[in-house]
Motif scaffolding. Structure first.
Motif, short mmCIF file in Angstrom:
data_model
loop_
_atom_site.label_atom_id
_atom_site.label_comp_id
_atom_site.label_asym_id
_atom_site.label_seq_id
_atom_site.Cartn_x
_atom_site.Cartn_y
_atom_site.Cartn_z
N GLN A 44 0.83 -1.21 0.00
CA GLN A 44 0.00 0.00 0.00
C GLN A 44 0.86 1.26 0.00
O GLN A 44 0.37 2.36 -0.26
CB GLN A 44 -0.94 -0.01 1.21
CG GLN A 44 -2.01 -1.10 1.13
CD GLN A 44 -2.88 -1.15 2.37
OE1 GLN A 44 -2.94 -0.20 3.15
NE2 GLN A 44 -3.57 -2.25 2.56
N GLU A 45 2.15 1.10 0.29
CA GLU A 45 3.08 2.23 0.29
C GLU A 45 3.83 2.34 -1.04
O GLU A 45 4.68 3.22 -1.21
CB GLU A 45 4.10 2.08 1.42
CG GLU A 45 3.47 2.01 2.81
CD GLU A 45 4.51 1.77 3.89
OE1 GLU A 45 5.73 1.92 3.60
OE2 GLU A 45 4.13 1.43 5.02
N ILE A 46 3.50 1.44 -1.99
CA ILE A 46 4.24 1.36 -3.25
C ILE A 46 3.36 1.77 -4.42
O ILE A 46 2.21 1.32 -4.54
CB ILE A 46 4.76 -0.08 -3.47
CG1 ILE A 46 5.83 -0.42 -2.42
CG2 ILE A 46 5.31 -0.25 -4.88
CD1 ILE A 46 6.28 -1.87 -2.46
N GLY A 47 3.89 2.62 -5.28
CA GLY A 47 3.25 2.96 -6.54
C GLY A 47 4.10 2.43 -7.69
O GLY A 47 5.33 2.46 -7.61
N VAL A 48 3.45 1.93 -8.74
CA VAL A 48 4.18 1.36 -9.87
C VAL A 48 3.68 1.97 -11.19
O VAL A 48 2.48 2.00 -11.44
CB VAL A 48 4.04 -0.18 -9.94
CG1 VAL A 48 4.85 -0.73 -11.11
CG2 VAL A 48 4.50 -0.82 -8.63
N LEU A 49 4.62 2.47 -11.99
CA LEU A 49 4.32 2.92 -13.33
C LEU A 49 4.87 1.87 -14.29
O LEU A 49 6.08 1.72 -14.43
CB LEU A 49 4.99 4.28 -13.59
CG LEU A 49 4.88 4.84 -15.00
CD1 LEU A 49 3.42 5.06 -15.41
CD2 LEU A 49 5.67 6.14 -15.14
N ALA A 69 -0.53 9.48 -12.33
CA ALA A 69 -1.57 9.90 -11.38
C ALA A 69 -2.08 8.70 -10.59
O ALA A 69 -2.29 8.78 -9.38
CB ALA A 69 -2.71 10.60 -12.12
N ARG A 70 -2.30 7.59 -11.29
CA ARG A 70 -2.76 6.38 -10.60
C ARG A 70 -1.69 5.85 -9.65
O ARG A 70 -2.00 5.42 -8.53
CB ARG A 70 -3.13 5.30 -11.63
CG ARG A 70 -3.70 4.04 -10.99
CD ARG A 70 -4.12 3.02 -12.05
NE ARG A 70 -3.00 2.54 -12.83
CZ ARG A 70 -3.11 1.68 -13.84
NH1 ARG A 70 -4.31 1.24 -14.21
NH2 ARG A 70 -2.05 1.28 -14.50
N ALA A 71 -0.43 5.92 -10.06
CA ALA A 71 0.66 5.40 -9.23
C ALA A 71 0.83 6.19 -7.93
O ALA A 71 1.28 5.64 -6.92
CB ALA A 71 1.97 5.40 -10.02
N ILE A 72 0.48 7.48 -7.96
CA ILE A 72 0.65 8.30 -6.74
C ILE A 72 -0.66 8.48 -5.98
O ILE A 72 -0.70 9.21 -4.99
CB ILE A 72 1.25 9.68 -7.08
CG1 ILE A 72 0.29 10.51 -7.95
CG2 ILE A 72 2.61 9.53 -7.74
CD1 ILE A 72 0.74 11.96 -8.15
N ALA A 73 -1.74 7.81 -6.43
CA ALA A 73 -3.06 8.00 -5.81
C ALA A 73 -3.05 7.68 -4.33
O ALA A 73 -3.71 8.35 -3.53
CB ALA A 73 -4.10 7.16 -6.54
N LEU A 74 -2.31 6.64 -3.94
CA LEU A 74 -2.26 6.23 -2.54
C LEU A 74 -1.17 6.95 -1.76
O LEU A 74 -0.83 6.53 -0.65
CB LEU A 74 -2.07 4.72 -2.45
CG LEU A 74 -3.30 3.86 -2.83
CD1 LEU A 74 -2.91 2.39 -2.95
CD2 LEU A 74 -4.41 4.03 -1.80
#
Length: 248
Positions: free
Chosen positions: A78-83, A149-154
């Motif tokens: 939940q702390e990880i964003g992936v592009l 934007a989706r990768a940084i949503a959380l």
């Protein structure tokens, strides 16, 4: 900070990563570069737990990824964003629905909060009016921005980007690099970028790890990479038309 210690990964009899030791620092663009087959994609997948190494340790701010319980691993993710390289947007969803997808899957926001967060993220990537569009209606650069934007949503602490400039023209690539750099520094994210784009290396390479035949051949940054005395790195750098143009 993410720290990798003595990492080994093989597929059958083929050794891909051999005794990898490196650090990826907070608030910096940490680039993994190397020739095709050098192991950089496999390393990235080990970092996000898509591959499990045979030996070694991967620490996320002191937490050993390979020893986490299932519950602890879910919390870390939940702390990880992936592009992803191809943006990996859902074709059947609008831009707004794509950005809100991780918020629905992993967040605990109510509907109004999700919508507010989605709009904030789209504004951050300069796409505030694209909410109702579908990915097929967007250019490649716009799709990348939606994916960011989706990768940084959380609001991740760690952001992983796999060839973020793949398939983009040089001007759009520079814009994507600048956006990644701005977000990294603005939110103090540990960003890890897997790339072969020399514009990215020279533009945003705060911390660079060069892999060669499955090993760490060189570590440094954009300011000292051109003065390297590593033969394999020089061969890699000056095989690029961009680099040849610089020295002509």
């Amino acid at each position: 900070m993410i720290e990798v210690k003595n990492l080994y990964k093989s597929f059958g009899d083929q050794s891909v990563l051999n005794d990898i030791n490196c650090r990826f620092e907070d608030g910096k663009n940490n680039l993994i570069i190397g020739m095709s087959g050098s192991g950089k994609t496999v390393l990235l997948k080990c970092l996000i737990s898509l591959h499990r190494p045979e030996e070694g340790e991967i620490y996320y701010d002191g937490r050993d990824l390979l020893k986490l319980s299932r519950k602890e691993l879910i919390l870390l993710r939940q702390e990880i964003g992936v592009l992803f390289q191809g943006s990996a947007l859902f074709d059947s969803m609008t831009v707004a629905e794509n950005v809100m997808f991780p918020l629905r899957m992993f967040g605990n926001m109510i509907a109004k909060e999700r919508e507010a967060r989605m709009k904030l993220c789209l504004e951050r990537v300069n796409l505030p009016t694209a909410l109702d569009k579908y990915p097929s209606e967007l250019s490649g650069g716009m799709q990348k921005r939606v994916a960011i934007a989706r990768a940084i949503a959380l609001n991740p602490k760690y952001l992983f980007c796999d060839e973020p400039n793949s398939g983009l023209d040089p001007q759009t690539s520079i814009l994507i690099d600048q956006l990644i750099d701005d977000i990294t520094k603005e939110y103090d994210i540990t960003t890890v970028v897997n790339t072969h784009d020399m514009n990215s290396v020279l533009g945003i390479g705060d911390n660079i790890t060069f892999l060669y035949k499955g090993k760490v051949e060189w570590k440094g940054n954009k300011d000292n990479i051109l003065s390297t005395d590593s033969g394999p790195l020089r061969d890699f750098l000056f095989s690029s038309p961009i680099m040849r143009k610089l020295i002509d």
